[in-house]
Write a protein that holds these residues in place. Structure first.
Motif, mmCIF file in Angstrom:
data_model
loop_
_atom_site.group_PDB
_atom_site.id
_atom_site.type_symbol
_atom_site.label_atom_id
_atom_site.label_comp_id
_atom_site.label_asym_id
_atom_site.label_seq_id
_atom_site.Cartn_x
_atom_site.Cartn_y
_atom_site.Cartn_z
ATOM 1 N N ALA A 24 0.833 -1.206 0.000
ATOM 2 C CA ALA A 24 0.000 0.000 0.000
ATOM 3 C C ALA A 24 0.870 1.260 0.000
ATOM 4 N N GLU A 25 1.939 1.268 0.781
ATOM 5 C CA GLU A 25 2.837 2.437 0.794
ATOM 6 C C GLU A 25 3.533 2.605 -0.546
ATOM 7 N N GLY A 26 3.902 1.495 -1.178
ATOM 8 C CA GLY A 26 4.524 1.571 -2.495
ATOM 9 C C GLY A 26 3.587 2.152 -3.537
ATOM 10 N N LEU A 27 2.313 1.783 -3.466
ATOM 11 C CA LEU A 27 1.332 2.368 -4.390
ATOM 12 C C LEU A 27 1.189 3.865 -4.151
ATOM 13 N N GLY A 28 1.208 4.278 -2.885
ATOM 14 C CA GLY A 28 1.087 5.705 -2.565
ATOM 15 C C GLY A 28 2.280 6.504 -3.047
ATOM 16 N N ASN A 29 3.475 5.889 -3.029
ATOM 17 C CA ASN A 29 4.695 6.570 -3.472
ATOM 18 C C ASN A 29 4.881 6.525 -4.980
ATOM 19 N N GLY A 30 4.087 5.709 -5.660
ATOM 20 C CA GLY A 30 4.239 5.580 -7.106
ATOM 21 C C GLY A 30 5.278 4.546 -7.501
ATOM 22 N N GLN A 31 5.773 3.766 -6.534
ATOM 23 C CA GLN A 31 6.755 2.713 -6.816
ATOM 24 C C GLN A 31 6.263 1.416 -6.165
ATOM 25 N N PRO A 32 5.247 0.787 -6.745
ATOM 26 C CA PRO A 32 4.683 -0.397 -6.105
ATOM 27 C C PRO A 32 5.649 -1.576 -6.118
ATOM 28 N N CYS A 33 5.607 -2.346 -5.062
ATOM 29 C CA CYS A 33 6.375 -3.589 -4.992
ATOM 30 C C CYS A 33 5.391 -4.741 -5.191
ATOM 31 N N ARG A 34 5.939 -5.935 -5.277
ATOM 32 C CA ARG A 34 5.072 -7.093 -5.450
ATOM 33 C C ARG A 34 4.234 -7.304 -4.191
ATOM 34 N N PRO A 35 2.994 -7.746 -4.362
ATOM 35 C CA PRO A 35 2.172 -8.053 -3.188
ATOM 36 C C PRO A 35 2.778 -9.212 -2.389
ATOM 37 N N ARG A 36 2.373 -9.330 -1.152
ATOM 38 C CA ARG A 36 2.917 -10.331 -0.230
ATOM 39 C C ARG A 36 2.794 -11.742 -0.786
ATOM 40 N N GLU A 37 1.707 -12.037 -1.511
ATOM 41 C CA GLU A 37 1.497 -13.385 -2.036
ATOM 42 C C GLU A 37 2.573 -13.808 -3.017
ATOM 43 N N TYR A 38 3.276 -12.832 -3.619
ATOM 44 C CA TYR A 38 4.260 -13.157 -4.641
ATOM 45 C C TYR A 38 5.692 -12.920 -4.188
ATOM 46 N N ARG A 39 5.901 -12.671 -2.914
ATOM 47 C CA ARG A 39 7.260 -12.545 -2.378
ATOM 48 C C ARG A 39 7.649 -13.885 -1.776
ATOM 49 N N HIS A 40 8.632 -14.537 -2.389
ATOM 50 C CA HIS A 40 9.007 -15.886 -1.978
ATOM 51 C C HIS A 40 10.469 -15.989 -1.550
ATOM 52 N N THR A 41 11.056 -14.932 -1.043
ATOM 53 C CA THR A 41 12.475 -14.961 -0.697
ATOM 54 C C THR A 41 12.772 -16.026 0.343
ATOM 55 N N ARG A 42 11.995 -16.056 1.427
ATOM 56 C CA ARG A 42 12.232 -17.051 2.475
ATOM 57 C C ARG A 42 12.012 -18.464 1.962
ATOM 58 N N ALA A 43 11.035 -18.640 1.081
ATOM 59 C CA ALA A 43 10.757 -19.966 0.539
ATOM 60 C C ALA A 43 11.934 -20.459 -0.301
ATOM 61 N N TRP A 44 12.504 -19.580 -1.118
ATOM 62 C CA TRP A 44 13.660 -19.978 -1.933
ATOM 63 C C TRP A 44 14.870 -20.304 -1.060
ATOM 64 N N LEU A 45 15.083 -19.517 -0.002
ATOM 65 C CA LEU A 45 16.200 -19.810 0.897
ATOM 66 C C LEU A 45 16.009 -21.142 1.604
ATOM 67 N N LEU A 46 14.808 -21.405 2.062
ATOM 68 C CA LEU A 46 14.528 -22.670 2.728
ATOM 69 C C LEU A 46 14.643 -23.832 1.754
ATOM 70 N N LEU A 47 14.215 -23.648 0.519
ATOM 71 C CA LEU A 47 14.342 -24.706 -0.480
ATOM 72 C C LEU A 47 15.807 -24.992 -0.787
ATOM 73 N N GLY A 48 16.633 -23.942 -0.863
ATOM 74 C CA GLY A 48 18.072 -24.151 -1.072
ATOM 75 C C GLY A 48 18.706 -24.909 0.076
ATOM 76 N N ALA A 49 18.330 -24.545 1.306
ATOM 77 C CA ALA A 49 18.852 -25.258 2.471
ATOM 78 C C ALA A 49 18.380 -26.708 2.462
ATOM 79 N N ALA A 50 17.132 -26.938 2.080
ATOM 80 C CA ALA A 50 16.601 -28.301 2.031
ATOM 81 C C ALA A 50 17.361 -29.143 1.015
ATOM 82 N N LEU A 51 17.634 -28.578 -0.140
ATOM 83 C CA LEU A 51 18.381 -29.326 -1.154
ATOM 84 C C LEU A 51 19.807 -29.609 -0.707
ATOM 85 N N ALA A 52 20.425 -28.659 -0.012
ATOM 86 C CA ALA A 52 21.781 -28.875 0.498
ATOM 87 C C ALA A 52 21.789 -29.990 1.545
ATOM 88 N N VAL A 53 20.843 -29.955 2.475
ATOM 89 C CA VAL A 53 20.771 -30.992 3.508
ATOM 90 C C VAL A 53 20.469 -32.342 2.879
#
Length: 103
Positions: A24-53
Motif C-alpha cells: 500500500a505504501e509503495g502504491l502511494g509513493n508511485g513505486q509499487p512492490c510485489r504483493p505479499r502473495e508473490y514474495r518468496h524470498t524465504r521460501a527460496w532460501l529454505l528450499l536451497g537449504a533443504a536441497l543442500a541438507v
C-alpha cells in the motif's frame, strides 16, 4: 464523486493497508512492490537449504539428514502456496458434543 463511492474507496484503501502495508505504501509513493502473495524470498532460501541438507544426506548415506531435507523441502513448498493465509483463517465446523449416558 459521490459520498458512497468515496466511502467505498476509503474502505478499500484501509483494508489494503491492513493486509499488506508495504504494498500500500509503495502504491502511494508511485513505486509499487510485489504483493505479499508473490514474495518468496524465504521460501527460496529454505528450499536451497533443504536441497543442500538432502544432498549431504545422500552423499553420507545418513537417513536422518535425508529425512530432514525432505521435511524442509515440504516446508518450503508450503511457503510457495499463494492461498496459505486464506486457509489459515478458515472457519471449521463446530465439533459435536459427546453424548452423556442417560440415567
Amino acid at each position: 464523486m459521490d459520498r458512497s463511492h468515496e466511502r467505498q474507496l476509503v474502505e478499500i484503501e484501509s483494508r489494503l493497508y491492513r493486509e499488506d502495508p508495504r504494498f500500500a505504501e509503495g502504491l502511494g509513493n508511485g513505486q509499487p512492490c510485489r504483493p505479499r502473495e508473490y514474495r518468496h524470498t524465504r521460501a527460496w532460501l529454505l528450499l536451497g537449504a533443504a536441497l543442500a541438507v538432502l544432498a549431504v544426506g545422500i552423499a553420507l548415506a545418513h537417513g536422518l539428514l535425508i529425512a530432514a531435507g525432505l521435511v524442509l523441502g515440504g516446508m518450503a513448498g508450503e511457503l510457495f502456496d499463494p492461498q496459505r493465509p486464506a486457509r489459515r483463517h478458515r472457519n471449521f465446523p463446530p465439533r459435536p458434543r459427546p453424548r452423556r449416558p442417560s440415567d
